[in-house]
Design a protein around this motif. Structure first.
Motif, short mmCIF file in Angstrom:
data_model
loop_
_atom_site.label_atom_id
_atom_site.label_comp_id
_atom_site.label_asym_id
_atom_site.label_seq_id
_atom_site.Cartn_x
_atom_site.Cartn_y
_atom_site.Cartn_z
N LEU A 190 0.84 -1.19 0.00
CA LEU A 190 0.00 0.00 0.00
C LEU A 190 0.88 1.24 0.00
O LEU A 190 1.75 1.38 0.85
CB LEU A 190 -0.91 -0.01 1.23
N ILE A 191 0.64 2.11 -0.95
CA ILE A 191 1.47 3.31 -1.07
C ILE A 191 0.86 4.46 -0.28
O ILE A 191 -0.33 4.47 0.02
CB ILE A 191 1.65 3.72 -2.54
N ASP A 192 1.71 5.42 0.05
CA ASP A 192 1.27 6.63 0.75
C ASP A 192 1.45 7.80 -0.22
O ASP A 192 2.45 8.50 -0.19
CB ASP A 192 2.11 6.82 2.01
N SER A 193 0.46 7.99 -1.07
CA SER A 193 0.61 8.95 -2.17
C SER A 193 0.53 10.41 -1.70
O SER A 193 0.77 11.32 -2.49
CB SER A 193 -0.46 8.70 -3.24
N GLY A 212 -8.39 -6.68 -5.66
CA GLY A 212 -8.75 -6.86 -4.26
C GLY A 212 -8.81 -5.55 -3.51
O GLY A 212 -8.75 -4.46 -4.10
N HIS A 213 -8.87 -5.65 -2.19
CA HIS A 213 -9.02 -4.44 -1.39
C HIS A 213 -7.73 -3.62 -1.30
O HIS A 213 -7.78 -2.41 -1.11
CB HIS A 213 -9.52 -4.81 0.00
N SER A 214 -6.58 -4.26 -1.45
CA SER A 214 -5.33 -3.50 -1.49
C SER A 214 -5.27 -2.65 -2.75
O SER A 214 -4.91 -1.46 -2.71
CB SER A 214 -4.12 -4.44 -1.43
N ALA A 215 -5.62 -3.25 -3.89
CA ALA A 215 -5.66 -2.48 -5.14
C ALA A 215 -6.67 -1.36 -5.03
O ALA A 215 -6.41 -0.22 -5.47
CB ALA A 215 -6.00 -3.40 -6.31
N ALA A 216 -7.83 -1.64 -4.45
CA ALA A 216 -8.86 -0.60 -4.30
C ALA A 216 -8.35 0.55 -3.44
O ALA A 216 -8.59 1.73 -3.75
CB ALA A 216 -10.12 -1.21 -3.68
N THR A 217 -7.64 0.23 -2.37
CA THR A 217 -7.08 1.27 -1.50
C THR A 217 -6.10 2.14 -2.26
O THR A 217 -6.12 3.38 -2.15
CB THR A 217 -6.38 0.62 -0.29
N ASN A 218 -5.23 1.52 -3.06
CA ASN A 218 -4.27 2.30 -3.83
C ASN A 218 -4.93 3.12 -4.92
O ASN A 218 -4.52 4.25 -5.20
CB ASN A 218 -3.22 1.36 -4.44
#
Length: 402
Positions: A190-193, A212-218
């Motif tokens: 997970l990145i911190d953009s 998935g949810h990690s991709a959605a978060t990013n």
């Protein structure tokens, strides 16, 4: 057969489950060594800006809070119903717990586990026989200087997690051509953009892989960055088309008991409807090959499927899940699920060896910290042969205990 204290327990991993397991074991009088390849909560530190899907009450224990109250009476814990970030959880709960008297002297940080085995029996010997438990378990680890150490124990709890072992991005789960060479140069978490990663991702051509949810978060993070930095463009590649009844590829559980998870999934899908020229979704597409050019800091990626072609990106974020590191367990007798590589049961054929936490779920991403905390309670009831042993239980009604 019970393993009475003060038997020796080796715990692999100093994340939430490893630290809580160490506290539980020490409270019961066991001798404990915790081996961790990095720092306490190393995987949490990589996503410290992200809000947890579950409230604080689901990620802590009564035993942990009692230990902190005894040692740090002035420490202010989050509210039970508060949704803290991973960084807040680490700073306000897990790290103080690791620094407490019952745990801190057990920790051996920057010790990478290389293998867990029996001292004088290979994997092929004495399957299901009492003799299997007659030799000690030995854990081989390497410290930060490269020196190797052997830790003997009566019990081993593998709480090492899965985040350090990302899946490959090839269409069938194998590495795409060139992926192994390029992997050190792209992100799998997970990145911190809007924090430490802002400069790296601003005004870049970015490829995000996964549904998935990690991709959605990013995707949610990067969409905000794209609106603020006009040269930022995100291409979202998924094997799937649209999830059933959704605007995008992320499955949204309508009656999801975790509202934060539902919100992230819904928001990522909705961003595709509100397309503003900075985000495009390429469904039914996989990565065939990639080549990283260090001199230009860019990737040439060959896609196949619905959007076949060769494309150039400055950044790649691959969120295709994780798998357990089973290499360190090759000499142990395990019973694993054939499709997730998770454990079929808390009790393994290997006596006195247990896999707890996300590693027990293997590739199944539904794991929550609360699941691992429940495993701790159950495994020590097994170890102590005391079915009703539960240090997390509320005091009996009318008790004077705090």
């Amino acid at each position: 057969m019970a393993v009475e204290s003060p038997a020796q327990i080796v715990i692999v991993g100093a994340g939430p489950i490893g630290i809580e397991a160490a506290l539980y074991a020490r409270f019961l009088g066991y001798k404990v060594t915790v081996l961790e390849s990095g720092e306490v909560g190393a995987h949490l530190r990589k996503c410290e800006h992200v809000r947890m899907f579950t409230p604080f009450s689901a990620n802590c224990t009564k035993l942990g809070k009692s230990a902190l109250a005894a040692q740090h009476p002035d420490l202010s814990l989050p509210l039970s119903d508060q949704f803290v970030t991973y960084g807040q959880y680490l700073e306000q709960y897990l790290q103080p717990l690791a620094d407490s008297d019952l745990v801190v002297d057990c920790l051996k940080l920057r010790h990478t586990v290389l293998s867990v085995a029996r001292s004088s029996q290979t994997k092929t010997e004495n399957f299901g026989q009492p003799q299997r438990s007659e030799t000690t378990l030995v854990t081989l680890a390497k410290d930060e200087s490269g020196r190797e150490h052997v830790f003997e124990s009566d019990i081993v709890l593998d709480c090492s997690g899965v985040v350090g072992q990302p899946n490959f991005i090839g269409g069938g789960g194998s590495p795409a051509i060139g992926e192994l060479a390029a992997r050190p140069n792209f992100e799998t978490g997970l990145i911190d953009s809007h924090g430490k990663d802002a400069k790296r991702y601003a005004n870049q051509q970015i490829l995000v892989i996964g549904a998935g949810h990690s991709a959605a978060t990013n995707i949610c993070q990067l969409s905000v960055l794209a609106r603020e930095t006009l040269e930022t463009h995100v291409t979202w590649v998924t094997r799937e088309c649209k999830a059933d009844g959704q605007n995008g590829p992320v499955t949204v559980i309508e009656d999801d008991p975790l509202p934060q998870r539902k919100r992230v999934a819904s928001e990522a899908n909705q961003l595709l409807v509100e397309e503003n020229g900075h985000l495009v979704h390429w469904p039914e597409t996989t990565v065939k090959s990639m080549h990283y050019e260090p001199q230009n800091d860019q990737f040439h990626v060959t896609l196949e499927g619905k959007h076949t072609g060769i494309h150039t990106f400055n950044r790649i974020v691959a969120n295709v899940g994780y798998r357990p590191n089973l290499e360190i367990l090759q000499e142990l007798q395990l019973d694993l699920c054939p499709n997730t590589e998770g454990t079929k049961s808390l009790i393994q054929p290997e006596p006195n060896f247990y896999i707890l936490g996300s590693k027990s779920y293997g590739r199944d991403s539904s794991y929550l910290i609360s699941d691992g905390l429940g495993q701790i309670r159950r495994v020590f009831a097994i170890i102590g042969d005391r079915e009703n042993l539960d240090l997390y239980a509320d005091p009996p009604s009318g008790s004077n205990q705090a």
